[in-house]
Structure formats: C-alpha cells, structure tokens
Write an enzyme that holds these catalytic residues in place. Sequence first.
Site, short mmCIF file in Angstrom:
data_model
loop_
_atom_site.label_atom_id
_atom_site.label_comp_id
_atom_site.label_asym_id
_atom_site.label_seq_id
_atom_site.Cartn_x
_atom_site.Cartn_y
_atom_site.Cartn_z
N VAL A 7 0.83 -1.21 0.00
CA VAL A 7 0.00 0.00 0.00
C VAL A 7 0.87 1.26 0.00
CG1 VAL A 7 -1.63 1.36 1.39
CG2 VAL A 7 -2.01 -1.08 1.04
N THR A 39 -5.65 -0.65 7.35
CA THR A 39 -6.98 -1.09 7.74
C THR A 39 -6.99 -1.27 9.25
OG1 THR A 39 -7.17 -2.21 5.62
CG2 THR A 39 -8.68 -2.93 7.38
N PHE A 87 -8.57 1.04 -0.72
CA PHE A 87 -9.35 -0.03 -1.34
C PHE A 87 -8.65 -0.68 -2.53
CE2 PHE A 87 -12.39 2.83 0.71
CZ PHE A 87 -13.10 1.93 1.50
N LEU A 88 -7.37 -0.34 -2.74
CA LEU A 88 -6.70 -0.90 -3.92
C LEU A 88 -6.63 -2.42 -3.84
CD1 LEU A 88 -3.63 -1.99 -3.12
CD2 LEU A 88 -3.11 0.43 -3.12
N GLU A 141 -4.35 -5.69 -4.94
CA GLU A 141 -3.06 -6.10 -5.47
C GLU A 141 -3.27 -6.69 -6.86
OE1 GLU A 141 -0.91 -8.60 -2.70
OE2 GLU A 141 -1.19 -7.13 -1.11
N LYS A 182 -14.23 0.14 5.59
CA LYS A 182 -13.22 -0.76 4.99
C LYS A 182 -13.47 -2.21 5.42
CE LYS A 182 -9.53 -2.40 3.18
NZ LYS A 182 -9.29 -2.53 1.76
N PHE A 196 -16.93 -11.03 -8.61
CA PHE A 196 -16.71 -11.66 -7.30
C PHE A 196 -17.64 -12.81 -7.02
CE2 PHE A 196 -13.90 -10.83 -3.79
CZ PHE A 196 -12.96 -10.05 -4.43
N GLY A 209 -7.57 -15.77 -0.03
CA GLY A 209 -6.35 -15.67 0.78
C GLY A 209 -5.88 -14.24 0.76
N CYS A 228 -5.32 -9.45 3.22
CA CYS A 228 -6.43 -8.62 3.71
C CYS A 228 -7.66 -9.40 4.16
CB CYS A 228 -6.82 -7.61 2.64
SG CYS A 228 -5.54 -6.39 2.38
N1 LIG Z 1 -2.00 -5.17 0.53
C1 LIG Z 1 -3.22 -4.76 0.17
O1 LIG Z 1 -3.75 -5.14 -0.87
C2 LIG Z 1 -3.97 -3.79 1.05
C3 LIG Z 1 -5.09 -3.13 0.51
C4 LIG Z 1 -5.77 -2.22 1.31
C5 LIG Z 1 -5.37 -2.02 2.62
N2 LIG Z 1 -4.29 -2.70 3.11
C6 LIG Z 1 -3.88 -2.42 4.48
O2 LIG Z 1 -2.76 -1.54 4.44
C7 LIG Z 1 -1.86 -1.83 5.52
C8 LIG Z 1 -0.49 -2.14 4.98
O3 LIG Z 1 -0.56 -3.30 4.20
P1 LIG Z 1 0.60 -3.74 3.19
O4 LIG Z 1 0.08 -4.91 2.44
O5 LIG Z 1 1.09 -2.56 2.45
O6 LIG Z 1 1.71 -4.22 4.25
P2 LIG Z 1 3.24 -4.58 3.98
O7 LIG Z 1 3.60 -5.57 4.99
O8 LIG Z 1 3.42 -4.88 2.53
O9 LIG Z 1 4.01 -3.20 4.26
C9 LIG Z 1 4.18 -2.63 5.50
C10 LIG Z 1 5.52 -1.91 5.55
O10 LIG Z 1 5.63 -1.22 6.80
C11 LIG Z 1 6.99 -1.28 7.22
N3 LIG Z 1 7.08 -0.98 8.63
C12 LIG Z 1 6.80 -1.76 9.70
N4 LIG Z 1 7.01 -1.08 10.85
C13 LIG Z 1 7.44 0.15 10.51
C14 LIG Z 1 7.82 1.29 11.25
N5 LIG Z 1 7.80 1.31 12.57
N6 LIG Z 1 8.21 2.38 10.56
C15 LIG Z 1 8.26 2.38 9.22
N7 LIG Z 1 7.90 1.33 8.46
C16 LIG Z 1 7.50 0.23 9.10
C17 LIG Z 1 7.40 -2.68 6.84
O11 LIG Z 1 8.83 -2.80 6.77
C18 LIG Z 1 6.72 -2.83 5.46
O12 LIG Z 1 7.59 -2.39 4.42
C19 LIG Z 1 -2.50 -2.98 6.31
O13 LIG Z 1 -3.29 -2.46 7.33
C20 LIG Z 1 -3.40 -3.62 5.27
O14 LIG Z 1 -4.48 -4.29 5.84
C21 LIG Z 1 -3.58 -3.57 2.35
#
Ligand SMILES: NC(=O)c1ccc[n+]([C@@H]2O[C@H](COP(=O)([O-])OP(=O)(O)OC[C@H]3O[C@@H](n4cnc5c(N)ncnc54)[C@H](O)[C@@H]3O)[C@@H](O)[C@H]2O)c1
Length: 437
Positions: A11, A121, A150-151, A153, A205, A250, A258, A261
């Site tokens: 994200v 989230t 809401f993106l 992957e 969300k 969907f 899986g 999220c």
């Molecule tokens: N991946 C998705 O498709 C998606 C979509 C919508 C929302 N979200 C939500 O967004 C959030 C992030 O998800 P993601 O998939 O990007 O996670 P991710 O694990 O890919 O990325 C999180 C990043 O945060 C970094 N991090 C951890 N602690 C840190 C700190 N103290 N300071 C700085 N950086 C730090 C990690 O090193 C990592 O690079 C989650 O809450 C997730 O539920 C994810």
Amino acid sequence: MKIAVIGTGYVGLVTGTCFAETGNNVTCVDIDKSKVEKLSNGQVTIYEPGLEKLFLRNQREGRLKFTTNLAEGIRDAKVIFLALPTPPGADGSADLKFILGVAEDIGKILTEYKVLVDKSTVPVGTAKKVHDTVAKNYKGDFDVVSNPEFLREGVAVEDFMKPDRVVIGTESEKARKLMGELYAPFVRQGNPVIYMDEKSAELTKYAANSFLAAKISFMNEIARLCELFGADVDMVRRGMGSDDRIGKRFLFSGIGYGGSCFPKDVQALVKSAADAKYNFKILEAVVEVNEQQKIYFIPRIKKYFSNNLSGKKIALWGLAFKPNTDDIREAPALYIIDELLKEGATVTAFDPEAMKNVKDLIGDKIKFTENQYEALPGCDALIIATEWSEFRTPDFEKMAGMMNNKVIFDGRNVFDLNQMKELGFYYESVGRKTIVP
Ligand SMILES: NC(=O)c1ccc[n+]([C@@H]2O[C@H](COP(=O)([O-])OP(=O)(O)OC[C@H]3O[C@@H](n4cnc5c(N)ncnc54)[C@H](O)[C@@H]3O)[C@@H](O)[C@H]2O)c1
C-alpha cells in the site's frame, strides 16, 4: 504538496508513487533498511503491474524519496500517511503496535500542524487512539484522518489512480480541505470522495472486505451444492450475476480466498463485534467455509489415488494468492503444499512472480521450475491454484505428452469441461462435473 508515507509495502509504495505522479513531493519512510536501500537505488521491491514505470519516472524527477529516518521523512510534510501493517493478533483482533508505535514517535517529533492519515486497515476507534497517543507528547494542533485504502493487489496502480471512491473520515475542516486537494486529481471523472466521521470510515473498509469475502464463501457453498446436485456452478454464476442487484463480479468459486487482507480483516471484524458483545454469525460462517475450502482438494486428490499420496509427484501451477501479484500471504497454495508434503507427495511448482517469496518461506521443500511446462514431466497430477492468464490456454498436447497421468485438479475453474473431455483428461474442478475419460 509535501507528504510522507510511513511503511513502504504494497500500500505504502503504491500510495507514495501515485501521489508523486500527481506532482506531490513524497518521502517514504520504512524501518527495513535493505528495502529502503533497494528503493533508493531504483529497484521496485514488489511486483505490481504498471508500478515500475511510474516509480522510476518520479524518482528520476526528484518527487519520490526514501529514508529510514522518520524525523527526516516527516519534517516538511503537511500530510503523513500511515501505511503500516495491522496483522492479526493471537485473538484475531488487528494488532495496532506498528501504528501506535509510530504515532508515539511522531508525537515526540511534531513541532507544527500536520495531518496524520490512517491508510492501514484499522478497527473502529483507532483514529482516536492515534490521536491520544500523539497528544501524549505533542500539545499543539494536529488532526488524525481515517482514509482506508481499497486498492487491489495486481491492479493496485490502476485502482489508486482511478479509484471507484475515496473515503475520508474526518470532522476537521482543515484536514478535509487538505485531503480534498490531494485527491482531486484522482477523481476528475466524477468518482465520489465520500466524507464521513472517522469511525464510519474505519468500519467502511472492514464492511467492504467482509462483504466481498462473504460473496466468495457464499459461492463456494453454492459450488458444494452444485456438486451434490449435479449442477454447474459456472452456469449458476452467470444466471445469478446478470441480475444487476447481484452483479457479475466476485462470484467465482474456487479454493478459497487468501491474501493479506480478507482473512485478517474478516477475523478482525468478528473480534471487534464480539468485543462489542455482538455475535456476527454470518461472518463466522464465512471464515469457517473458507478454512475448509483452502484444503478442499486434498481429500479429493487422496481419493483419486486410493488414499495413498506417498511418492506421488504433484505439479502445481500458481503460488500467489491471486494472479498478477507476488504476494503469497495466506495463499491457498501454501496450505495445499503443506498437506501434500504431509501425505508424502513431492511437489514441483511454477508461478510467474511468486516463486522467490515461496522459496524464501519454505526453502527447498518443493522444487521450482522456469516455466509452467517444466513442472510437468513425470507428474501424477497437476493442481492449478492461481488463475494466471498464461495458464488459461496452454498447449494441452504438450502437457499430455509430459505428464505421467493426464489428471488435473483445477482449483480455479480455468478450463472448459468439453475441451477436457475431448482431450481425454481426468479433470476435477470446483462446483462442476468431474470429467472422467
Ligand atoms: N495489501 C493490500 O492489498 C492492502 C489493501 C488495502 C489495505 N491494506 C492495508 O494496508 C496496511 C499495509 O498493508 P501492506 O500490504 O502494504 O503491508 P506490507 O507488509 O506490505 O508493508 C508494511 C511496511 O511497513 C513497514 N514498517 C513496519 N514497521 C514500521 C515502522 N515502525 N516504521 C516504518 N515502516 C514500518 C514494513 O517494513 C513494510 O515495508 C494494512 O493495514 C493492510 O491491511 C492492504
């Protein structure tokens, strides 16, 4: 505008890059040194279609920078996005230690008005928790906004650049104005920016993801019924989906949802509801159905091989939790691999993008190949776990010539039943007739 993005994962990196693309100066902060080093050197750390081009251009033009230093990262930023992990805790609730840890640090550094934005989230009430945590150390004016992401992957850049909607939870006029300015370039076609209070934004969300997960589990139960009744779930899906109230998207049955999220978000909402003394019955069933669905093929494969998988060579196409990503978090393929190895089978797998991540996770417990066909020689069966486009129209004759048995267990219903019959494959899919040559 100058902005900071804390957390540069799926994200954070997309958010930072896309805001840079609309002319903002973005500094991304991450605690992972090697990640920041790679990104600073022009290496994109995730696979996401379309990301690399935007990333490289904005980096070259000086609008996208990376650092491990939080103070440096947020110094000039008016708006700070928190795109940090919110993994499930032992009880299923979202663990806020990353968010609140960073909020605590930010509180110690703030010297002027800034807007902190929860993009992660997070459960209802988190914006207030973030506010209180910052306020322990900083007595000046600041706002906390809930702006869930809401993106999806696999199409993350497209989703971010052209969102169906942007949800902004804030009761501060000042924060609302800044957020409106930032998002204006993304909603020029008229897609709505929906303003609401923080709690409603936070719940939106979870409600959205839980509803989508429920759609999948619902269709997986319909698929079970189709198998019992001799109906075809693909036909049922088409018949249902053409009703506008239901919609075509969907509604695909398969071997379960899986990713990083749905599993954790559905569980977190069940837990939040329970904490509020509410028993969210539908969602509990959604989780249970999905747990069964992930390993649904195992008993069927065992049955095919007379309950003995020992020494069987299984080819596996697809490891990522869905196509067009290298993300393997909670991927059904991992559960299948686990079960197959437990039963004494060997697994040879191919995935266009996710093999490195699986290798990092399980090492040489399974073999990996350069392309989908190399997984097949001498295999007793092929399992399809991810519906990558390139698996959809393979060279079946070539496959037949390589496989020990012409047996396919298709967890994503990618092949046509008639074609399988004509080609003489034994073919099991989800919610459709088994083809026996
Ligand atoms: N991946 C998705 O498709 C998606 C979509 C919508 C929302 N979200 C939500 O967004 C959030 C992030 O998800 P993601 O998939 O990007 O996670 P991710 O694990 O890919 O990325 C999180 C990043 O945060 C970094 N991090 C951890 N602690 C840190 C700190 N103290 N300071 C700085 N950086 C730090 C990690 O090193 C990592 O690079 C989650 O809450 C997730 O539920 C994810």
